[in-house]
Design a protein around this motif. Structure first.
Motif: not given
Length: 145
Positions: A110-123
């Motif tokens: 639900x983050x406005x930008x996936x690039x700001x999401x820590x979980x997505x950054x780890x992936x």
């Protein structure tokens, strides 16, 4: 022993008649004879076709699969090569698991930008490590772009 007509083999195996002919041309299977113009096969051909399908599913080429049969059509499976292929498939499964987690996260985040999401950054970092490891293993000097 009852011979199977090519259409019976096609029906039982789920393969098309042209595929059976192709496999025969490639030396993967052999007919026991003909009834008129129709090829006839021993019942053991169904086991051979199952092994061929398994080999294809595991990523072996038809040439590699053909080498896994003796002249009499019995399997002569190279155990070392099977272990290597199983290891390769296991690594591929691990890589796919990372990709699945990333796709599910992108779909559900639900983050406005996936690039700001820590979980997505780890992936993304995990995916990058996999790509670099694959490139190194394949002898590439740098990871694919």
């Amino acid at each position: 022993m009852k011979l199977l007509d090519i259409s019976e083999v096609a029906s039982a195996s789920g393969l098309s008649v042209p595929t059976l002919r192709y496999y025969e041309d490639q030396g993967l299977i052999s007919s026991a004879g003909r009834h008129g113009l129709r090829r006839q096969y021993l019942p053991g051909v169904l086991m051979q076709l199952t092994l061929i399908n398994m080999g294809k599913s595991a990523g072996f080429s038809l040439t590699e699969i053909a080498a896994m049969f003796n002249k009499d059509g019995l399997p002569a499976l190279p155990r070392d090569e099977l272990h290597r292929r199983a290891d390769q498939l296991e690594r591929q499964m691990q890589e796919l698991a990372v990709l699945i987690r990333a796709l599910r996260h992108v779909a559900d985040c639900t983050a406005p930008s996936h690039l700001e999401c820590p979980s997505f950054q780890r992936l993304m970092r995990a995916s990058d490590r996999v790509q670099k490891r694959r490139a190194t293993k394949n002898g590439d000097r740098k990871a694919p772009v």
